[in-house]
Design an enzyme around this catalytic site. Structure first.
Site, PDB file in Angstrom:
ATOM      1  N   LYS A 123       0.894  -1.222   0.114  1.00  0.00           N
ATOM      2  CA  LYS A 123      -0.130   0.043  -0.094  1.00  0.00           C
ATOM      3  C   LYS A 123       1.151   1.276   0.041  1.00  0.00           C
ATOM      4  CE  LYS A 123      -3.892   1.845   2.591  1.00  0.00           C
ATOM      5  NZ  LYS A 123      -4.752   1.801   3.669  1.00  0.00           N
ATOM      6  N   SER A 167      -9.635   1.778   2.904  1.00  0.00           N
ATOM      7  CA  SER A 167      -8.847   2.607   1.848  1.00  0.00           C
ATOM      8  C   SER A 167      -7.743   1.708   1.337  1.00  0.00           C
ATOM      9  CB  SER A 167      -8.051   3.678   2.745  1.00  0.00           C
ATOM     10  OG  SER A 167      -7.202   2.999   3.958  1.00  0.00           O
ATOM     11  N   SER A 209      -9.634  -0.707   7.034  1.00  0.00           N
ATOM     12  CA  SER A 209      -9.344  -0.448   5.867  1.00  0.00           C
ATOM     13  C   SER A 209      -8.374  -1.511   5.109  1.00  0.00           C
ATOM     14  CB  SER A 209      -8.222   0.701   5.604  1.00  0.00           C
ATOM     15  OG  SER A 209      -8.928   1.919   5.398  1.00  0.00           O
TER      16      SER A 209
HETATM   17  N1  GLN Z   1     -12.851   3.871   6.097  1.00  0.00           N
HETATM   18  C1  GLN Z   1     -12.318   4.355   7.786  1.00  0.00           C
HETATM   19  C2  GLN Z   1     -12.068   5.781   7.130  1.00  0.00           C
HETATM   20  O1  GLN Z   1     -12.309   6.417   6.291  1.00  0.00           O
HETATM   21  C3  GLN Z   1     -11.163   3.613   7.629  1.00  0.00           C
HETATM   22  C4  GLN Z   1      -9.951   4.060   7.065  1.00  0.00           C
HETATM   23  C5  GLN Z   1      -8.703   3.076   7.443  1.00  0.00           C
HETATM   24  O2  GLN Z   1      -8.829   2.147   8.174  1.00  0.00           O
HETATM   25  N2  GLN Z   1      -7.694   3.699   7.200  1.00  0.00           N
HETATM   26  O3  GLN Z   1     -11.329   6.388   7.943  1.00  0.00           O
END
Ligand code: GLN
Length: 489
Positions: free
Chosen positions: A77, A152, A176
């Site tokens: 990532k 994400s 994410s």
């Molecule tokens: N979808 C969550 C957010 O928008 C989690 C993001 C993540 O785990 N990096 O914060």
């Protein structure tokens, strides 16, 4: 070669049946064949990967043991630092930033013989649930190119689902790793807070962030966890002890005590997802586990607490992008104007929204009503889970309330997007491990994810339970259309 597990590839490499260069060529072939449609990668690291594969082939020829991931192509990532490639966080702010060092997890993968092939797309600074907040590219779900891969870590999930790599790393602050894993039909593991070093992970919300694997099989997830976990003197929050994962998992659920989270088995969950998760619970019950419903009332406030705490921490962490020390700088003659324009044009709308939200939640006069309330809910959640783990070994729920949604469907409605995390944020707030694995398909043919959560450092038990379920269901045999339409490498 494209659908072999890391374990199979490493074994064949070690036996001399295939070279690291051949394995790598097959991975690039898949990336070249499909990534213009999928958009998993922001950067493909062709030269460094080839040099690395050559070196591994040389070392193997000399009789050396090259490691438990020897020759295995891996995607990273793009919020994890790599010396050999830019690390962008999918932000204009860092679009040309190449870090002077590797993240500890990247170094550990390399030491275990993995070949890093590239950096994957994400929501800008890991903020989002669909990867649509990326400033640098669009990623599509390999099961349906009109749909989101989740986020994400959407690029990592899509790369694994599309057979480009057997393993990718993601980061999980509120879901994410697990939510994109669910939406793309792969396995995603968020380890216990502190189990994996975050040195070299670009910080989003430091009390929540964890690095973990996305893979096509539970065994591969276990293997990667073994490689990347363990104390790191460069990360003060890393635990002195890594979760202990036995070399050979048995895949048994006998006498496992499973709690089905009542708050995540309601009308708020898509009916097909709900049915698949219930079926999974029945499977556990009919294979020697005891299964009961459990109410965790604080879960209903998890999203609210998460979006106060995560944004508060993000507002502090992202203060460093000021045009002076890192990344992009607006060309303005006055200092204040330079700061302002750099942050206004360097960050996208969601990142700015979160910085504002977090700054507000922390400001005098609102701190007690916002941030402190969030922390209060966090302690309640911790108590709820602690009490639950006196009665249960694992807690079962869907990973996401729905399967992959259409690209564009939620981009103008941040609240709807935030609700995608309803099942995942608690594990981060409490600091416990959680795994998502495929448990079926909806009537559109989209994968459904099952989430198992356990007490701190119970990764081995989660992996055991997940493996048992995986072995009984052989869902990996079904492949996304983006692969099925092509000859296999
Ligand atoms: N979808 C969550 C957010 O928008 C989690 C993001 C993540 O785990 N990096 O914060």
């Amino acid at each position: 070669m494209s659908l072999e597990s890391a374990r199979q590839l490493q074994a064949r490499f070690a036996r001399g049946e295939v070279s690291a260069q051949e394995i790598l060529a097959a991975a690039f072939e898949r990336i070249d064949a499909a990534d213009d449609r999928v958009g998993a990668f922001l950067t493909v690291m062709r030269q460094p990967a080839e040099a690395r594969a050559q070196e591994l082939d040389r070392r193997r020829a000399a009789g050396e043991d090259c490691g438990v991931l020897a020759g295995v192509p891996v995607a990273i990532k793009d919020n994890l630092c790599t010396q050999e490639a830019r690390t962008t966080c999918a932000s204009r702010m860092l679009a040309d930033f190449t870090p002077p060092y590797d993240a500890t997890v990247v170094r550990r993968l390399a030491e275990a013989g993995a070949v890093i092939v590239g950096k994957t797309n994400l929501d800008e600074f890991a903020m989002g649930s669909s990867t649509e907040n990326s400033a640098l590219g669009r990623t599509c779900n390999p099961w349906d190119l009109e749909r989101v891969p989740g986020g994400s870590s959407g690029g990592s999930a899509a790369a694994v689902a599309a057979g480009m790599v057997p393993i990718a790393l993601g980061s999980d602050t509120g879901g994410s790793i697990r939510q994109p894993a669910a939406l793309c039909g792969v396995v995603g593991l968020k380890p216990t807070y502190g189990a994996v070093s975050r040195y070299g992970l670009v910080a989003f919300a430091s009390s929540l962030d964890q690095v973990g694997p996305l893979t096509r099989s539970v065994e591969d997830a276990a293997r990667v966890l073994n490689v990347i976990s363990g104390p790191d003197p460069q990360d003060a929050t890393s635990l002195p002890q890594a979760p202990v994962i036995p070399d050979r998992l048995e895949g048994s659920v006998r006498s496992l005590r499973v709690g089905v989270i009542a708050q995540l088995d309601t009308d708020g969950v898509d009916p097909e997802t709900r049915a698949a998760v219930r079926q999974a619970a029945d499977w556990f019950a009919s294979h020697g586990a005891s299964v009961e419903r459990i109410s965790l009332p604080a879960i209903d406030h998890g999203i609210a607490a998460y979006y106060l705490i995560a944004t508060a921490e993000a507002s502090a962490n992202l203060a460093r992008y000021d045009g002076v020390r890192y990344g992009w700088r607006a060309d303005r003659p006055d200092l204040l104007g330079m700061y302002r324009q750099t942050r206004d044009q360097g960050f996208g709308p969601e990142v700015k929204r979160r910085i504002m939200l977090g700054t507000y939640a922390l400001s005098a006069g609102y701190y007690e009503a916002c941030y402190q309330k969030g922390q209060l809910v966090r302690s309640r959640l911790r108590q709820d889970f602690q009490a639950a783990f006196e009665r249960f070994d694992v807690l079962l729920s869907p990973t996401s309330p729905q399967t992959a949604f259409a690209l564009g469907e939620k981009v103008d409605d941040p609240l709807a997007m935030y609700l995608a995390d309803v099942a995942t944020v608690a594990a981060n707030l409490v600091g416990i491990p959680a795994i998502s694995l495929p448990c079926g398909f909806d009537s559109r043919g989209l994968p459904i994810g099952l989430q198992l959560q356990g007490p701190a450092l119970s990764e081995a038990r989660l992996l055991e339970a997940a493996l048992a379920f995986e072995q009984a269901h052989d869902l990996a045999g079904r492949v996304p259309p983006v692969i099925a339409g092509q000859a296999r490498a």
